[in-house]
Design a protein around this motif. Sequence first.
Motif, PDB file in Angstrom:
ATOM      1  N   VAL A  58       1.028  -1.234  -0.668  1.00  0.00           N
ATOM      2  CA  VAL A  58       0.036  -0.098  -0.235  1.00  0.00           C
ATOM      3  C   VAL A  58       0.782   1.097  -0.146  1.00  0.00           C
ATOM      4  CG1 VAL A  58      -1.666  -1.264   1.210  1.00  0.00           C
ATOM      5  CG2 VAL A  58       0.113   0.123   2.729  1.00  0.00           C
ATOM      6  N   ARG A  59       0.525   2.235  -0.728  1.00  0.00           N
ATOM      7  CA  ARG A  59       0.988   3.570  -0.145  1.00  0.00           C
ATOM      8  C   ARG A  59       0.149   4.474   0.796  1.00  0.00           C
ATOM      9  NH1 ARG A  59       3.383   5.925  -5.430  1.00  0.00           N
ATOM     10  NH2 ARG A  59       3.500   7.135  -3.028  1.00  0.00           N
ATOM     11  N   SER A  60       0.236   3.914   2.059  1.00  0.00           N
ATOM     12  CA  SER A  60      -0.586   5.168   3.130  1.00  0.00           C
ATOM     13  C   SER A  60       0.568   3.821   4.384  1.00  0.00           C
ATOM     14  CB  SER A  60      -2.118   4.570   3.013  1.00  0.00           C
ATOM     15  OG  SER A  60      -2.412   3.182   3.017  1.00  0.00           O
ATOM     16  N   VAL A  61       0.204   4.650   5.575  1.00  0.00           N
ATOM     17  CA  VAL A  61       0.562   4.359   6.736  1.00  0.00           C
ATOM     18  C   VAL A  61      -1.002   5.132   7.840  1.00  0.00           C
ATOM     19  CG1 VAL A  61       2.378   4.558   8.671  1.00  0.00           C
ATOM     20  CG2 VAL A  61       2.581   4.238   6.450  1.00  0.00           C
ATOM     21  N   THR A  62      -1.380   3.857   8.364  1.00  0.00           N
ATOM     22  CA  THR A  62      -2.545   4.551   9.453  1.00  0.00           C
ATOM     23  C   THR A  62      -1.284   4.778  11.003  1.00  0.00           C
ATOM     24  OG1 THR A  62      -4.377   3.641   8.495  1.00  0.00           O
ATOM     25  CG2 THR A  62      -4.781   4.092  11.168  1.00  0.00           C
ATOM     26  N   PHE A  63      -1.092   6.261  11.721  1.00  0.00           N
ATOM     27  CA  PHE A  63      -0.335   5.966  12.394  1.00  0.00           C
ATOM     28  C   PHE A  63      -1.374   6.394  13.689  1.00  0.00           C
ATOM     29  CE2 PHE A  63       1.772   8.460  16.132  1.00  0.00           C
ATOM     30  CZ  PHE A  63       2.661   7.786  16.069  1.00  0.00           C
ATOM     31  N   GLY A  64      -0.834   5.849  14.953  1.00  0.00           N
ATOM     32  CA  GLY A  64      -2.273   5.867  16.161  1.00  0.00           C
ATOM     33  C   GLY A  64      -1.528   5.579  17.433  1.00  0.00           C
ATOM     34  N   ILE A  65      -1.949   6.439  18.583  1.00  0.00           N
ATOM     35  CA  ILE A  65      -1.820   6.301  20.256  1.00  0.00           C
ATOM     36  C   ILE A  65      -2.912   5.870  20.312  1.00  0.00           C
ATOM     37  CG2 ILE A  65      -0.466   6.955  22.133  1.00  0.00           C
ATOM     38  CD1 ILE A  65       1.329   8.957  19.925  1.00  0.00           C
ATOM     39  N   VAL A 105      -2.614  18.580   9.125  1.00  0.00           N
ATOM     40  CA  VAL A 105      -2.903  16.590   8.304  1.00  0.00           C
ATOM     41  C   VAL A 105      -3.948  17.252   7.429  1.00  0.00           C
ATOM     42  CG1 VAL A 105      -4.040  14.669   8.604  1.00  0.00           C
ATOM     43  CG2 VAL A 105      -2.868  15.812  10.827  1.00  0.00           C
ATOM     44  N   ASP A 106      -4.405  18.024   6.889  1.00  0.00           N
ATOM     45  CA  ASP A 106      -5.702  18.156   5.881  1.00  0.00           C
ATOM     46  C   ASP A 106      -4.620  18.497   4.594  1.00  0.00           C
ATOM     47  OD1 ASP A 106      -7.596  17.927   7.360  1.00  0.00           O
ATOM     48  OD2 ASP A 106      -8.144  20.257   7.552  1.00  0.00           O
ATOM     49  N   THR A 107      -2.963  19.267   5.296  1.00  0.00           N
ATOM     50  CA  THR A 107      -2.791  19.626   3.365  1.00  0.00           C
ATOM     51  C   THR A 107      -2.062  18.753   3.203  1.00  0.00           C
ATOM     52  OG1 THR A 107      -1.955  21.981   5.256  1.00  0.00           O
ATOM     53  CG2 THR A 107      -0.671  21.394   3.279  1.00  0.00           C
ATOM     54  N   VAL A 108      -1.904  17.289   3.426  1.00  0.00           N
ATOM     55  CA  VAL A 108      -1.326  15.908   2.955  1.00  0.00           C
ATOM     56  C   VAL A 108      -2.513  15.315   2.439  1.00  0.00           C
ATOM     57  CG1 VAL A 108       0.758  16.835   4.027  1.00  0.00           C
ATOM     58  CG2 VAL A 108      -0.952  15.017   5.488  1.00  0.00           C
ATOM     59  N   GLY A 109      -3.450  16.256   2.606  1.00  0.00           N
ATOM     60  CA  GLY A 109      -4.297  14.164   2.161  1.00  0.00           C
ATOM     61  C   GLY A 109      -5.389  14.227   3.492  1.00  0.00           C
ATOM     62  N   GLY A 110      -4.492  13.961   4.140  1.00  0.00           N
ATOM     63  CA  GLY A 110      -5.315  12.850   4.864  1.00  0.00           C
ATOM     64  C   GLY A 110      -5.898  12.937   6.586  1.00  0.00           C
ATOM     65  N   GLU A 111      -6.275  11.981   7.170  1.00  0.00           N
ATOM     66  CA  GLU A 111      -7.548  12.493   7.902  1.00  0.00           C
ATOM     67  C   GLU A 111      -6.956  12.225   9.322  1.00  0.00           C
ATOM     68  OE1 GLU A 111      -9.796   8.045   7.456  1.00  0.00           O
ATOM     69  OE2 GLU A 111      -9.257   9.450   5.431  1.00  0.00           O
ATOM     70  N   MET A 112      -7.173  13.072  10.584  1.00  0.00           N
ATOM     71  CA  MET A 112      -7.494  12.454  11.423  1.00  0.00           C
ATOM     72  C   MET A 112      -8.546  12.361  12.597  1.00  0.00           C
ATOM     73  SD  MET A 112      -4.798  14.579  13.931  1.00  0.00           S
ATOM     74  CE  MET A 112      -5.143  16.297  13.508  1.00  0.00           C
ATOM     75  N   ARG A 126      -4.102   8.446   9.380  1.00  0.00           N
ATOM     76  CA  ARG A 126      -4.201   8.091   8.291  1.00  0.00           C
ATOM     77  C   ARG A 126      -3.680   8.867   7.080  1.00  0.00           C
ATOM     78  NH1 ARG A 126      -7.406   5.769   3.580  1.00  0.00           N
ATOM     79  NH2 ARG A 126      -6.537   3.773   2.684  1.00  0.00           N
ATOM     80  N   VAL A 127      -2.011   8.694   6.265  1.00  0.00           N
ATOM     81  CA  VAL A 127      -1.683   9.142   5.811  1.00  0.00           C
ATOM     82  C   VAL A 127      -0.764   8.635   4.843  1.00  0.00           C
ATOM     83  CG1 VAL A 127      -1.505  11.350   7.260  1.00  0.00           C
ATOM     84  CG2 VAL A 127       0.353   9.764   7.235  1.00  0.00           C
ATOM     85  N   LEU A 128      -0.661   9.539   3.598  1.00  0.00           N
ATOM     86  CA  LEU A 128       0.893   8.723   2.335  1.00  0.00           C
ATOM     87  C   LEU A 128       1.718   8.902   3.144  1.00  0.00           C
ATOM     88  CD1 LEU A 128       0.205  11.046  -0.027  1.00  0.00           C
ATOM     89  CD2 LEU A 128      -0.434   9.133  -0.272  1.00  0.00           C
ATOM     90  N   ASP A 129       2.096   7.254   2.693  1.00  0.00           N
ATOM     91  CA  ASP A 129       3.799   6.839   3.866  1.00  0.00           C
ATOM     92  C   ASP A 129       5.082   7.490   3.621  1.00  0.00           C
ATOM     93  OD1 ASP A 129       4.398   6.451   0.660  1.00  0.00           O
ATOM     94  OD2 ASP A 129       4.558   4.669   0.785  1.00  0.00           O
ATOM     95  N   ALA A 130       5.118   8.447   2.627  1.00  0.00           N
ATOM     96  CA  ALA A 130       5.632   9.713   2.820  1.00  0.00           C
ATOM     97  C   ALA A 130       5.544  10.360   3.642  1.00  0.00           C
ATOM     98  CB  ALA A 130       5.864  10.428   1.102  1.00  0.00           C
ATOM     99  N   ASP A 131       4.508  10.658   4.143  1.00  0.00           N
ATOM    100  CA  ASP A 131       4.071  11.961   5.602  1.00  0.00           C
ATOM    101  C   ASP A 131       3.376  11.307   6.623  1.00  0.00           C
ATOM    102  OD1 ASP A 131       3.722  13.763   3.012  1.00  0.00           O
ATOM    103  OD2 ASP A 131       1.739  13.241   2.632  1.00  0.00           O
ATOM    104  N   LEU A 132       4.294   9.941   7.073  1.00  0.00           N
ATOM    105  CA  LEU A 132       4.050   9.299   8.058  1.00  0.00           C
ATOM    106  C   LEU A 132       5.538  10.787   9.163  1.00  0.00           C
ATOM    107  CD1 LEU A 132       3.810   7.147   9.972  1.00  0.00           C
ATOM    108  CD2 LEU A 132       5.317   6.073   9.331  1.00  0.00           C
ATOM    109  N   PRO A 133       6.134  10.818   8.528  1.00  0.00           N
ATOM    110  CA  PRO A 133       6.727  11.452   9.988  1.00  0.00           C
ATOM    111  C   PRO A 133       5.921  12.355  10.762  1.00  0.00           C
ATOM    112  CG  PRO A 133       8.392  10.768   8.269  1.00  0.00           C
ATOM    113  CD  PRO A 133       7.083  11.089   7.306  1.00  0.00           C
TER     114      PRO A 133
END
Length: 463
Positions: A58-65, A105-112, A126-133
């Motif tokens: 996939v080209r995305s990553v979901t990161f959670g705490i 997060v909005d600027t990179v098209g992600g969702e939070m 949840r963001v594109l893999d390049a935007d995980l940092p």
Amino acid sequence: MTRSFRPTARPTAMEGRAVARPRAVTKTLIEGHNGAGTVRRTVLPGGLRIITETVPTVRSVTFGIWARVGSRDETPALNGATHYLEHLLFKGTRRRSALDISAAVDTVGGEMNAFTAKEYTCYYARVLDADLPLAIDVVCDMLTGSLIDPGEVEAERGVILEEIAMTEDDPGDCVHDLFTQTLLGDSPLGRPVLGTVETVKALTRDRIARFYRRHYDPTRLVVTAAGNLSHADVVRQVRTAFERAGALTRADAQPVPHRTGERAVRAAGRIDLLDRRTEQAHLVLGMPGVSRLDERRWALGVLSSALGGGMSSRLFQEVREKRGLAYSVYSYTSAFADCGLFGVYAGCRPGQINDVLAICRDQLAQVAADGLTDEEVHRAIGQLAGSTVLGLEDTGAVMHRLGKGELCWGRQMSLDEMLDRIRAVTPQDVREVAAEVLGRRPSLSVIGPLNGRQAGRLEEAVS
């Protein structure tokens, strides 16, 4: 303005050499194929756990705490504090305003988003893999550096009161909260996650801030990520974010273990009727189930699937297909660390509620006495196995499984192991759990326009 963690001292030099950072401990929990599906777990000095699953296709990553705190950790006076705090962590840190957090997060098209449950809370992006940092930096900043600003506390109070009102306007949702209270009473598990109008109005900024400092310690947090990622990179970036916030000051701290224990569910045979002017009457009929640590949960899941988990299920066929008495009818289970619930929901016209209830009661009694056929069990196993696989086809669902595995069971279970446990359920296993669970005296919760005669007949139905 306050912060929840003390700043970390800068590394010092001793005899000409810098003091080494305490080492993290990393283990591979599940070995995937060519790296795909590999689950790794690292425990940082300070007790913070980081668990990732690699999904390179996939080209995305979901990161959670995840925080090991839910509404069951509240006193009666604090009911709703966990959910209130969930809202407030989006409202600004020392480094970012509320607008900065959402815009990043909005600027990179992600969702939070975030959610609060009875035993845990989760914040994720949840963001594109390049935007995980970026996602790691923003979410970690929220969790470690929230200001709990007094002005935001007052502004958000109105938002939460509107959320409570919105839930109360949806009787199909509200009836499940009523049923939980019917079985569990005025206990931490029985009280609503959102709190009540009275408790939310009474919560002060200082009480919420104390709650934050107590429950958002790194030893009570779990970081999870799933998608096209490098475990080592995630660990490094998370550690940097937490150390910047001064949150990893106790190098010898150990993670808080998952919940265990036993509690008695409130006596069965109770009934709660809430008279409201609605177009439909909504009911939940049910009884105590099993805890999430009980091995019978696999058989109970198969039983629930056969009874009310799909279009071929008994309840769907009897209530909707054969008689046309309801549009929505299903069964479900809710499992906690020390108890569980089994329920049957139906929404119907008020004049038909007694007929619907009678059919549901008859089906539960019949299955409790005679069990299911082998064909029904095998069909339910197939449905449950298939839905489990399909439900884990996105990175958000995988991230969710990692967090619950650590917080709820204290271990990670591979998809293949889960499927093996489902497929190992036998018709005899289902018959035994049906006799145990469905043989108990049921309780009933109803929301709708009920006259006195209808209410009396409903009470007789569970007596």
